[in-house]
Design a protein around this motif. Structure first.
Motif, PDB file in Angstrom:
ATOM      1  N   GLY A 312       0.667  -1.247  -0.051  1.00 25.28           N
ATOM      2  CA  GLY A 312      -0.068  -0.007   0.079  1.00 25.28           C
ATOM      3  C   GLY A 312       0.806   1.307   0.037  1.00 25.28           C
ATOM      4  O   GLY A 312       0.155   2.543  -0.225  1.00 25.28           O
ATOM      5  N   SER A 313       2.158   1.210   0.182  1.00 23.46           N
ATOM      6  CA  SER A 313       2.932   2.498   0.302  1.00 23.46           C
ATOM      7  C   SER A 313       3.245   2.833  -0.953  1.00 23.46           C
ATOM      8  O   SER A 313       3.684   2.122  -1.886  1.00 23.46           O
ATOM      9  CB  SER A 313       4.182   2.057   1.348  1.00 23.46           C
ATOM     10  OG  SER A 313       5.033   3.144   1.431  1.00 23.46           O
ATOM     11  N   GLY A 314       3.387   4.407  -0.877  1.00 23.03           N
ATOM     12  CA  GLY A 314       3.975   4.809  -2.098  1.00 23.03           C
ATOM     13  C   GLY A 314       5.575   5.067  -2.060  1.00 23.03           C
ATOM     14  O   GLY A 314       6.087   4.054  -1.263  1.00 23.03           O
ATOM     15  N   HIS A 315       6.219   5.671  -2.674  1.00 24.17           N
ATOM     16  CA  HIS A 315       7.468   5.834  -2.759  1.00 24.17           C
ATOM     17  C   HIS A 315       8.266   6.306  -1.424  1.00 24.17           C
ATOM     18  O   HIS A 315       9.313   5.619  -1.129  1.00 24.17           O
ATOM     19  CB  HIS A 315       8.142   6.997  -3.965  1.00 24.17           C
ATOM     20  CG  HIS A 315       9.572   7.128  -4.193  1.00 24.17           C
ATOM     21  ND1 HIS A 315      10.155   5.774  -4.657  1.00 24.17           N
ATOM     22  CD2 HIS A 315      10.463   7.940  -4.152  1.00 24.17           C
ATOM     23  CE1 HIS A 315      11.447   6.084  -4.930  1.00 24.17           C
ATOM     24  NE2 HIS A 315      11.763   7.398  -4.532  1.00 24.17           N
ATOM     25  N   ALA A 316       7.569   6.767  -0.479  1.00 22.68           N
ATOM     26  CA  ALA A 316       7.995   7.359   0.846  1.00 22.68           C
ATOM     27  C   ALA A 316       7.479   6.296   1.873  1.00 22.68           C
ATOM     28  O   ALA A 316       6.944   6.747   2.539  1.00 22.68           O
ATOM     29  CB  ALA A 316       7.769   8.887   0.988  1.00 22.68           C
ATOM     30  N   VAL A 317       8.386   5.226   1.952  1.00 22.24           N
ATOM     31  CA  VAL A 317       8.164   4.193   2.709  1.00 22.24           C
ATOM     32  C   VAL A 317       8.284   4.711   4.247  1.00 22.24           C
ATOM     33  O   VAL A 317       7.397   4.142   5.091  1.00 22.24           O
ATOM     34  CB  VAL A 317       8.892   2.844   2.482  1.00 22.24           C
ATOM     35  CG1 VAL A 317       8.450   2.379   1.138  1.00 22.24           C
ATOM     36  CG2 VAL A 317      10.245   3.169   2.455  1.00 22.24           C
ATOM     37  N   ASN A 318       9.149   5.501   4.597  1.00 23.60           N
ATOM     38  CA  ASN A 318       9.499   5.809   5.911  1.00 23.60           C
ATOM     39  C   ASN A 318       8.043   6.557   6.484  1.00 23.60           C
ATOM     40  O   ASN A 318       7.689   6.563   7.697  1.00 23.60           O
ATOM     41  CB  ASN A 318      10.676   7.063   6.046  1.00 23.60           C
ATOM     42  CG  ASN A 318      11.732   6.422   6.101  1.00 23.60           C
ATOM     43  OD1 ASN A 318      11.972   4.997   5.699  1.00 23.60           O
ATOM     44  ND2 ASN A 318      12.869   7.138   6.629  1.00 23.60           N
ATOM     45  N   LEU A 319       7.176   7.250   5.578  1.00 23.30           N
ATOM     46  CA  LEU A 319       6.169   7.930   5.869  1.00 23.30           C
ATOM     47  C   LEU A 319       4.697   7.234   5.506  1.00 23.30           C
ATOM     48  O   LEU A 319       3.844   7.931   5.969  1.00 23.30           O
ATOM     49  CB  LEU A 319       6.165   9.381   5.487  1.00 23.30           C
ATOM     50  CG  LEU A 319       7.491  10.107   5.481  1.00 23.30           C
ATOM     51  CD1 LEU A 319       7.512  11.379   4.869  1.00 23.30           C
ATOM     52  CD2 LEU A 319       7.825  10.205   6.997  1.00 23.30           C
ATOM     53  N   ALA A 320       4.956   5.913   5.276  1.00 21.96           N
ATOM     54  CA  ALA A 320       3.375   5.430   5.188  1.00 21.96           C
ATOM     55  C   ALA A 320       2.581   4.972   6.647  1.00 21.96           C
ATOM     56  O   ALA A 320       3.467   5.043   7.433  1.00 21.96           O
ATOM     57  CB  ALA A 320       3.606   4.108   4.414  1.00 21.96           C
ATOM     58  N   ARG A 321       1.564   4.982   6.536  1.00 27.53           N
ATOM     59  CA  ARG A 321       0.754   4.517   7.781  1.00 27.53           C
ATOM     60  C   ARG A 321       1.293   3.316   8.313  1.00 27.53           C
ATOM     61  O   ARG A 321       1.431   3.215   9.765  1.00 27.53           O
ATOM     62  CB  ARG A 321      -0.469   4.445   7.615  1.00 27.53           C
ATOM     63  CG  ARG A 321      -1.479   5.588   7.356  1.00 27.53           C
ATOM     64  CD  ARG A 321      -2.809   5.456   7.164  1.00 27.53           C
ATOM     65  NE  ARG A 321      -3.823   6.783   6.811  1.00 27.53           N
ATOM     66  CZ  ARG A 321      -4.194   7.654   7.772  1.00 27.53           C
ATOM     67  NH1 ARG A 321      -3.969   7.405   8.839  1.00 27.53           N
ATOM     68  NH2 ARG A 321      -4.951   8.523   7.210  1.00 27.53           N
ATOM     69  N   ASN A 322       1.675   2.290   7.850  1.00 28.08           N
ATOM     70  CA  ASN A 322       2.071   1.103   8.057  1.00 28.08           C
ATOM     71  C   ASN A 322       3.568   0.787   7.934  1.00 28.08           C
ATOM     72  O   ASN A 322       4.110  -0.172   7.935  1.00 28.08           O
ATOM     73  CB  ASN A 322       1.796  -0.053   7.227  1.00 28.08           C
ATOM     74  CG  ASN A 322       1.919   0.075   5.730  1.00 28.08           C
ATOM     75  OD1 ASN A 322       2.049   1.071   5.253  1.00 28.08           O
ATOM     76  ND2 ASN A 322       1.643  -1.210   4.909  1.00 28.08           N
ATOM     77  N   THR A 323       4.441   1.950   8.223  1.00 30.13           N
ATOM     78  CA  THR A 323       5.788   2.020   8.024  1.00 30.13           C
ATOM     79  C   THR A 323       6.500   1.064   8.999  1.00 30.13           C
ATOM     80  O   THR A 323       7.625   0.665   9.239  1.00 30.13           O
ATOM     81  CB  THR A 323       6.537   3.363   8.176  1.00 30.13           C
ATOM     82  OG1 THR A 323       7.955   3.188   7.854  1.00 30.13           O
ATOM     83  CG2 THR A 323       6.087   4.136   9.673  1.00 30.13           C
ATOM     84  N   ALA A 324       5.757   0.833  10.333  1.00 26.87           N
ATOM     85  CA  ALA A 324       6.209   0.136  11.450  1.00 26.87           C
ATOM     86  C   ALA A 324       6.558  -1.206  10.992  1.00 26.87           C
ATOM     87  O   ALA A 324       7.603  -1.935  11.319  1.00 26.87           O
ATOM     88  CB  ALA A 324       5.475  -0.101  12.768  1.00 26.87           C
ATOM     89  N   ASP A 325       5.786  -1.820   9.989  1.00 28.48           N
ATOM     90  CA  ASP A 325       6.253  -3.176   9.376  1.00 28.48           C
ATOM     91  C   ASP A 325       7.522  -3.195   8.706  1.00 28.48           C
ATOM     92  O   ASP A 325       8.074  -4.219   8.905  1.00 28.48           O
ATOM     93  CB  ASP A 325       4.964  -3.710   8.477  1.00 28.48           C
ATOM     94  CG  ASP A 325       3.839  -3.882   9.247  1.00 28.48           C
ATOM     95  OD1 ASP A 325       3.886  -3.961  10.510  1.00 28.48           O
ATOM     96  OD2 ASP A 325       2.983  -3.665   8.538  1.00 28.48           O
ATOM     97  N   TYR A 326       7.844  -2.205   8.018  1.00 29.62           N
ATOM     98  CA  TYR A 326       8.903  -1.853   7.471  1.00 29.62           C
ATOM     99  C   TYR A 326      10.136  -1.915   8.407  1.00 29.62           C
ATOM    100  O   TYR A 326      11.089  -2.352   8.237  1.00 29.62           O
ATOM    101  CB  TYR A 326       8.937  -0.917   6.378  1.00 29.62           C
ATOM    102  CG  TYR A 326      10.247   0.231   6.139  1.00 29.62           C
ATOM    103  CD1 TYR A 326      11.480  -0.567   5.578  1.00 29.62           C
ATOM    104  CD2 TYR A 326       9.990   1.346   6.415  1.00 29.62           C
ATOM    105  CE1 TYR A 326      12.397   0.596   5.394  1.00 29.62           C
ATOM    106  CE2 TYR A 326      11.076   2.458   6.305  1.00 29.62           C
ATOM    107  CZ  TYR A 326      12.158   1.836   5.538  1.00 29.62           C
ATOM    108  OH  TYR A 326      13.125   2.757   5.672  1.00 29.62           O
ATOM    109  N   GLN A 327       9.849  -1.121   9.474  1.00 26.40           N
ATOM    110  CA  GLN A 327      11.024  -0.909  10.363  1.00 26.40           C
ATOM    111  C   GLN A 327      11.483  -2.111  11.024  1.00 26.40           C
ATOM    112  O   GLN A 327      12.445  -2.695  11.242  1.00 26.40           O
ATOM    113  CB  GLN A 327      10.500   0.257  11.396  1.00 26.40           C
ATOM    114  CG  GLN A 327      10.220   1.447  10.883  1.00 26.40           C
ATOM    115  CD  GLN A 327       9.701   2.463  11.882  1.00 26.40           C
ATOM    116  OE1 GLN A 327       9.313   1.967  13.110  1.00 26.40           O
ATOM    117  NE2 GLN A 327       9.292   3.588  11.699  1.00 26.40           N
ATOM    118  N   ALA A 328      10.217  -2.907  11.303  1.00 28.17           N
ATOM    119  CA  ALA A 328      10.542  -4.155  11.948  1.00 28.17           C
ATOM    120  C   ALA A 328      11.250  -5.239  11.065  1.00 28.17           C
ATOM    121  O   ALA A 328      12.215  -5.987  11.353  1.00 28.17           O
ATOM    122  CB  ALA A 328       9.122  -5.060  12.322  1.00 28.17           C
ATOM    123  N   ALA A 329      10.857  -5.192   9.757  1.00 25.73           N
ATOM    124  CA  ALA A 329      11.733  -5.981   8.861  1.00 25.73           C
ATOM    125  C   ALA A 329      13.168  -5.640   8.519  1.00 25.73           C
ATOM    126  O   ALA A 329      14.176  -6.466   8.567  1.00 25.73           O
ATOM    127  CB  ALA A 329      11.081  -5.739   7.506  1.00 25.73           C
TER     128      ALA A 329
END
Length: 340
Positions: A312-329
Protein backbone atom coordinates in the motif's frame (compact mmCIF):
# COMPACT_ATOMS: atom_id res chain seq x y z
CA UNK A 1 14.43 15.25 -20.42
CA UNK A 2 16.62 12.94 -18.37
CA UNK A 3 14.99 10.08 -16.53
CA UNK A 4 15.74 10.26 -12.82
CA UNK A 5 17.46 7.53 -10.86
CA UNK A 6 14.89 6.09 -8.58
CA UNK A 7 16.35 3.33 -7.39
CA UNK A 8 14.18 -0.19 -7.04
CA UNK A 9 13.45 -6.27 -1.09
CA UNK A 10 12.29 -11.85 0.78
CA UNK A 11 10.91 -10.86 4.04
CA UNK A 12 8.72 -13.51 5.67
CA UNK A 13 6.68 -11.98 8.50
CA UNK A 14 7.38 -13.57 11.85
CA UNK A 15 6.12 -12.78 15.33
CA UNK A 16 9.50 -11.53 16.47
CA UNK A 17 9.35 -8.63 14.02
CA UNK A 18 6.13 -7.35 15.51
CA UNK A 19 7.67 -7.80 18.94
CA UNK A 20 10.73 -5.81 17.86
CA UNK A 21 8.48 -2.94 16.80
CA UNK A 22 6.76 -2.87 20.17
CA UNK A 23 10.09 -2.87 22.00
CA UNK A 24 11.35 -0.06 19.79
CA UNK A 25 8.39 2.16 20.64
CA UNK A 26 8.76 1.51 24.36
CA UNK A 27 12.49 2.12 24.34
CA UNK A 28 12.04 5.37 22.40
CA UNK A 29 10.05 6.70 25.30
CA UNK A 30 12.13 5.37 28.20
CA UNK A 31 15.71 5.54 26.93
CA UNK A 32 16.26 8.25 24.32
CA UNK A 33 19.48 8.09 22.34
CA UNK A 34 22.34 10.51 22.84
CA UNK A 35 22.41 12.76 19.74
CA UNK A 36 24.93 15.37 18.66
CA UNK A 37 25.17 17.37 15.44
CA UNK A 38 28.36 18.50 13.72
CA UNK A 39 29.67 19.51 10.27
CA UNK A 40 31.57 16.98 8.17
CA UNK A 41 34.10 18.60 5.84
CA UNK A 42 34.17 17.57 2.16
CA UNK A 43 35.94 19.19 -0.84
CA UNK A 44 32.94 21.35 -1.80
CA UNK A 45 31.97 22.47 1.70
CA UNK A 46 30.38 20.82 4.72
CA UNK A 47 27.77 18.13 5.24
CA UNK A 48 25.35 18.49 8.13
CA UNK A 49 25.51 15.34 10.25
CA UNK A 50 23.76 14.10 13.39
CA UNK A 51 25.03 11.04 15.25
CA UNK A 52 22.64 9.30 17.66
CA UNK A 53 23.87 6.49 19.91
CA UNK A 54 21.57 4.29 21.99
CA UNK A 55 21.89 4.30 25.75
CA UNK A 56 24.55 1.70 26.44
CA UNK A 57 26.37 2.31 23.15
CA UNK A 58 26.43 0.42 19.85
CA UNK A 59 28.94 -1.45 17.74
CA UNK A 60 27.13 -0.90 14.42
CA UNK A 61 26.19 2.45 12.89
CA UNK A 62 23.70 3.05 10.11
CA UNK A 63 24.56 5.99 7.83
CA UNK A 64 21.23 7.47 6.70
CA UNK A 65 21.21 9.75 3.65
CA UNK A 66 17.96 10.86 2.01
CA UNK A 67 17.04 11.01 -1.65
CA UNK A 68 16.62 13.98 -3.94
CA UNK A 69 13.28 15.29 -2.67
CA UNK A 70 13.86 14.85 1.06
CA UNK A 71 16.40 15.82 3.73
CA UNK A 72 17.40 14.42 7.11
CA UNK A 73 13.91 14.95 8.51
CA UNK A 74 12.77 12.02 6.35
CA UNK A 75 14.69 9.70 8.71
CA UNK A 76 14.05 11.76 11.86
CA UNK A 77 10.40 12.72 11.36
CA UNK A 78 8.93 14.84 14.15
CA UNK A 79 5.23 14.00 13.78
CA UNK A 80 4.16 10.95 15.83
CA UNK A 81 7.79 9.79 16.11
CA UNK A 82 6.73 6.55 17.80
CA UNK A 83 5.36 5.59 14.37
CA UNK A 84 7.21 7.53 11.68
CA UNK A 85 10.70 8.12 13.08
CA UNK A 86 13.00 5.56 11.44
CA UNK A 87 16.08 6.88 13.25
CA UNK A 88 14.51 6.38 16.67
CA UNK A 89 13.33 2.88 15.76
CA UNK A 90 16.86 1.86 14.80
CA UNK A 91 18.32 3.41 17.98
CA UNK A 92 15.75 1.52 20.05
CA UNK A 93 16.86 -1.69 18.34
CA UNK A 94 20.44 -1.06 19.44
CA UNK A 95 21.93 0.59 16.35
CA UNK A 96 23.66 3.95 16.23
CA UNK A 97 22.53 6.23 13.40
CA UNK A 98 24.33 8.95 11.48
CA UNK A 99 21.89 11.14 9.53
CA UNK A 100 23.73 13.11 6.83
CA UNK A 101 22.43 15.72 4.39
CA UNK A 102 24.30 15.44 1.10
CA UNK A 103 25.68 18.56 -0.62
CA UNK A 104 22.93 20.88 -1.85
CA UNK A 105 20.54 19.31 0.64
CA UNK A 106 19.09 20.35 4.00
CA UNK A 107 21.53 22.41 6.05
CA UNK A 108 24.62 21.22 4.18
CA UNK A 109 26.56 23.54 1.87
CA UNK A 110 24.73 24.51 -1.33
CA UNK A 111 27.38 24.90 -4.05
CA UNK A 112 26.38 25.91 -7.62
CA UNK A 113 23.78 23.35 -8.66
CA UNK A 114 25.60 22.35 -11.84
CA UNK A 115 28.57 21.11 -9.76
CA UNK A 116 26.53 18.43 -7.95
CA UNK A 117 26.80 14.78 -9.00
CA UNK A 118 26.08 11.30 -7.67
CA UNK A 119 29.75 10.43 -8.11
CA UNK A 120 30.75 13.19 -5.70
CA UNK A 121 28.06 12.06 -3.24
CA UNK A 122 29.39 8.50 -3.40
CA UNK A 123 32.92 9.75 -2.67
CA UNK A 124 31.62 11.81 0.26
CA UNK A 125 29.79 8.73 1.53
CA UNK A 126 33.04 6.75 1.37
CA UNK A 127 34.78 9.40 3.46
CA UNK A 128 31.96 9.20 6.02
CA UNK A 129 32.17 5.40 6.17
CA UNK A 130 35.90 5.56 6.79
CA UNK A 131 35.47 8.25 9.43
CA UNK A 132 32.83 6.16 11.22
CA UNK A 133 35.26 3.24 11.39
CA UNK A 134 37.99 5.45 12.85
CA UNK A 135 35.88 7.70 15.10
CA UNK A 136 33.48 10.44 13.98
CA UNK A 137 31.85 13.30 15.86
CA UNK A 138 33.71 12.45 19.04
CA UNK A 139 32.44 8.85 19.07
CA UNK A 140 34.56 5.74 19.45
CA UNK A 141 35.24 3.82 16.21
CA UNK A 142 32.35 1.65 15.06
CA UNK A 143 33.05 -1.98 14.24
CA UNK A 144 30.47 -2.17 11.46
CA UNK A 145 28.90 0.36 9.09
CA UNK A 146 25.65 -0.05 7.14
CA UNK A 147 24.73 2.49 4.48
CA UNK A 148 21.03 3.31 4.24
CA UNK A 149 19.79 5.13 1.17
CA UNK A 150 16.49 6.22 -0.28
CA UNK A 151 15.91 6.60 -4.01
CA UNK A 152 18.86 8.63 -5.34
CA UNK A 153 21.09 7.75 -2.39
CA UNK A 154 20.38 4.04 -2.71
CA UNK A 155 22.15 4.45 -6.03
CA UNK A 156 25.08 6.31 -4.50
CA UNK A 157 25.33 3.62 -1.80
CA UNK A 158 25.78 1.05 -4.56
CA UNK A 159 28.34 3.22 -6.30
CA UNK A 160 30.35 3.57 -3.08
CA UNK A 161 30.18 -0.10 -2.12
CA UNK A 162 31.12 -1.47 -5.54
CA UNK A 163 34.16 0.80 -5.69
CA UNK A 164 35.47 0.44 -2.14
CA UNK A 165 33.87 -2.71 -0.62
CA UNK A 166 34.18 -1.16 2.83
CA UNK A 167 30.63 -1.44 4.21
CA UNK A 168 29.09 -4.30 6.14
CA UNK A 169 25.62 -4.00 4.66
CA UNK A 170 23.41 -1.91 2.37
CA UNK A 171 19.77 -1.04 2.92
CA UNK A 172 18.37 0.19 -0.41
CA UNK A 173 14.93 1.78 -0.06
CA UNK A 174 12.95 3.25 -2.93
CA UNK A 175 15.12 1.25 -5.35
CA UNK A 176 14.55 -1.41 -7.98
CA UNK A 177 15.56 -2.31 -11.52
CA UNK A 178 11.89 -2.38 -12.63
CA UNK A 179 11.65 1.34 -13.42
CA UNK A 180 8.34 2.38 -14.96
CA UNK A 181 9.62 5.05 -17.36
CA UNK A 182 6.28 6.78 -18.18
CA UNK A 183 5.39 7.06 -14.49
CA UNK A 184 8.87 8.31 -13.66
CA UNK A 185 8.52 11.00 -16.31
CA UNK A 186 5.15 11.97 -14.83
CA UNK A 187 6.93 12.62 -11.53
CA UNK A 188 9.73 14.61 -13.18
CA UNK A 189 7.06 16.76 -14.85
CA UNK A 190 6.00 18.05 -11.41
CA UNK A 191 9.38 19.69 -10.72
CA UNK A 192 10.12 23.40 -11.04
CA UNK A 193 12.87 25.77 -10.01
CA UNK A 194 13.05 26.13 -6.22
CA UNK A 195 13.57 29.86 -6.76
CA UNK A 196 9.90 29.98 -7.85
CA UNK A 197 8.58 27.99 -4.88
CA UNK A 198 7.13 29.71 -1.78
CA UNK A 199 8.95 27.28 0.54
CA UNK A 200 12.35 28.47 -0.74
CA UNK A 201 11.72 32.16 -1.38
CA UNK A 202 14.61 34.36 -0.36
CA UNK A 203 17.13 31.56 0.13
CA UNK A 204 19.30 32.64 -2.77
CA UNK A 205 19.27 29.28 -4.56
CA UNK A 206 20.35 29.33 -8.20
CA UNK A 207 17.72 28.35 -10.82
CA UNK A 208 19.26 24.89 -11.26
CA UNK A 209 17.99 23.78 -7.86
CA UNK A 210 14.63 22.05 -8.34
CA UNK A 211 11.81 20.98 -6.06
CA UNK A 212 8.32 19.50 -6.41
CA UNK A 213 5.53 21.96 -7.21
CA UNK A 214 3.13 22.64 -4.33
CA UNK A 215 0.43 20.01 -4.07
CA UNK A 216 2.14 17.35 -6.20
CA UNK A 217 3.80 15.19 -3.56
CA UNK A 218 0.74 12.97 -3.11
CA UNK A 219 1.01 11.99 -6.78
CA UNK A 220 4.77 11.60 -6.64
CA UNK A 221 5.54 9.80 -3.39
CA UNK A 222 2.38 8.54 -1.66
CA UNK A 223 -0.73 6.45 -2.10
CA UNK A 224 -3.95 8.11 -0.85
CA UNK A 225 -4.92 5.00 1.11
CA UNK A 226 -1.68 4.83 3.10
CA UNK A 227 -0.83 8.36 4.23
CA UNK A 228 -1.94 10.51 7.15
CA UNK A 229 -2.93 14.01 5.90
CA UNK A 230 -0.87 15.54 8.71
CA UNK A 231 2.20 13.65 7.47
CA UNK A 232 1.62 14.90 3.95
CA UNK A 233 1.24 18.49 5.15
CA UNK A 234 4.46 18.38 7.18
CA UNK A 235 6.33 16.72 4.32
CA UNK A 236 5.26 19.56 2.02
CA UNK A 237 6.75 22.08 4.45
CA UNK A 238 9.97 20.05 4.79
CA UNK A 239 10.42 19.20 1.10
CA UNK A 240 13.89 19.54 -0.34
CA UNK A 241 15.84 20.74 -3.37
CA UNK A 242 18.17 18.88 -5.72
CA UNK A 243 19.86 19.25 -9.10
CA UNK A 244 19.26 17.25 -12.29
CA UNK A 245 23.04 16.97 -12.60
CA UNK A 246 22.88 14.39 -9.80
CA UNK A 247 20.91 11.98 -11.99
CA UNK A 248 22.92 10.95 -15.09
CA UNK A 249 25.80 9.19 -13.29
CA UNK A 250 23.45 8.06 -10.54
CA UNK A 251 21.32 6.22 -13.09
CA UNK A 252 24.19 3.84 -13.73
CA UNK A 253 23.33 1.96 -10.55
CA UNK A 254 19.92 0.99 -11.99
CA UNK A 255 21.41 -0.63 -15.08
CA UNK A 256 22.22 -4.36 -15.17
CA UNK A 257 25.76 -4.95 -13.99
CA UNK A 258 26.79 -2.61 -11.20
CA UNK A 259 24.80 -4.21 -8.37
CA UNK A 260 26.20 -7.64 -9.29
CA UNK A 261 29.52 -6.53 -7.82
CA UNK A 262 28.17 -5.95 -4.30
CA UNK A 263 29.79 -8.27 -1.78
CA UNK A 264 28.05 -7.15 1.45
CA UNK A 265 24.53 -8.18 2.54
CA UNK A 266 21.77 -6.21 0.80
CA UNK A 267 18.16 -5.52 1.65
CA UNK A 268 15.81 -3.81 -0.80
CA UNK A 269 12.58 -2.12 0.32
CA UNK A 270 9.91 -0.81 -2.07
CA UNK A 271 6.38 0.43 -1.46
CA UNK A 272 3.71 -1.76 -3.05
CA UNK A 273 2.20 1.29 -4.76
CA UNK A 274 5.42 2.99 -5.85
CA UNK A 275 4.44 4.30 -9.29
CA UNK A 276 8.08 4.61 -10.41
CA UNK A 277 9.58 1.29 -9.32
CA UNK A 278 6.95 -1.43 -9.50
CA UNK A 279 6.83 -2.05 -13.26
CA UNK A 280 3.58 -2.20 -15.22
CA UNK A 281 0.41 -2.34 -13.10
CA UNK A 282 2.54 -2.66 -9.94
CA UNK A 283 3.17 -6.33 -10.79
CA UNK A 284 6.78 -6.35 -9.54
CA UNK A 285 5.61 -5.20 -6.10
CA UNK A 286 2.69 -7.60 -5.72
CA UNK A 287 4.57 -9.20 -2.83
CA UNK A 288 8.03 -9.49 -1.32
CA UNK A 289 8.42 -12.74 -3.26
CA UNK A 290 7.71 -11.12 -6.63
CA UNK A 291 10.19 -8.34 -5.87
CA UNK A 292 12.79 -10.91 -4.81
CA UNK A 293 12.32 -12.82 -8.07
CA UNK A 294 12.71 -9.61 -10.09
CA UNK A 295 15.82 -8.39 -8.27
CA UNK A 296 17.73 -11.62 -7.57
CA UNK A 297 19.38 -11.82 -11.04
CA UNK A 298 20.99 -8.42 -10.46
CA UNK A 299 22.90 -9.47 -7.33
CA UNK A 300 25.69 -11.94 -6.63
CA UNK A 301 25.23 -14.69 -4.01
CA UNK A 302 27.52 -12.76 -1.65
CA UNK A 303 24.83 -10.09 -1.33
CA UNK A 304 22.44 -12.57 0.31
CA UNK A 305 19.65 -10.42 -1.09
CA UNK A 306 16.52 -9.94 0.95
CA UNK A 307 13.54 -8.07 -0.53
CA UNK A 308 10.60 -6.49 1.24
CA UNK A 309 7.46 -4.84 -0.14
CA UNK A 310 5.53 -2.53 2.17
CA UNK A 311 1.92 -3.11 1.00
CA UNK A 312 0.00 0.00 0.00
CA UNK A 313 2.92 2.40 0.39
CA UNK A 314 4.10 4.82 -2.25
CA UNK A 315 7.72 5.86 -2.79
CA UNK A 316 8.12 7.40 0.70
CA UNK A 317 8.10 4.17 2.74
CA UNK A 318 9.26 5.95 5.91
CA UNK A 319 6.06 8.01 5.94
CA UNK A 320 3.42 5.38 5.13
CA UNK A 321 0.81 4.61 7.79
CA UNK A 322 2.12 1.03 8.09
CA UNK A 323 5.82 1.99 8.14
CA UNK A 324 6.30 0.11 11.44
CA UNK A 325 6.12 -3.16 9.46
CA UNK A 326 9.04 -2.00 7.33
CA UNK A 327 11.00 -0.88 10.40
CA UNK A 328 10.53 -4.32 11.95
CA UNK A 329 11.66 -6.01 8.72
CA UNK A 330 14.83 -3.90 8.67
CA UNK A 331 15.63 -4.71 12.30
CA UNK A 332 15.16 -8.42 11.62
CA UNK A 333 17.46 -8.24 8.57
CA UNK A 334 20.11 -6.24 10.42
CA UNK A 335 20.03 -8.52 13.47
CA UNK A 336 20.26 -11.70 11.43
CA UNK A 337 22.89 -10.60 8.89
CA UNK A 338 25.00 -7.85 10.49
CA UNK A 339 24.42 -7.63 14.22
CA UNK A 340 24.61 -4.79 16.70
Amino acid sequence: MRVSIWARVIFTAIIMCGFATGVAAADNESAPADCRSFPFAVPQGELAATLCTPAGGARTVMVLMSGSNFNGTYWDFSYQPQTYNFRRAMNAAGYATLVVDRLGNGTSTHPPSETLSATATAQNLHDIVQAAKHGIGGAAPFGKVVTVGHSLTSGTSIMEATQYHDVDGLLLTGYSHAVNVPETLSVIATYHSAADDPEFAGRGLDPGYLTSRPGTRMHDFYDPGDVDPAVLALDERQKEVFSLTEYPDGMLSTLPGMSNFLTAPVMIVVGGRDRMLCGIDYATCASSATLQAEEAPFFAPEARLRSFVLPGSGHAVNLARNTADYQAAVVDWANSTIGN
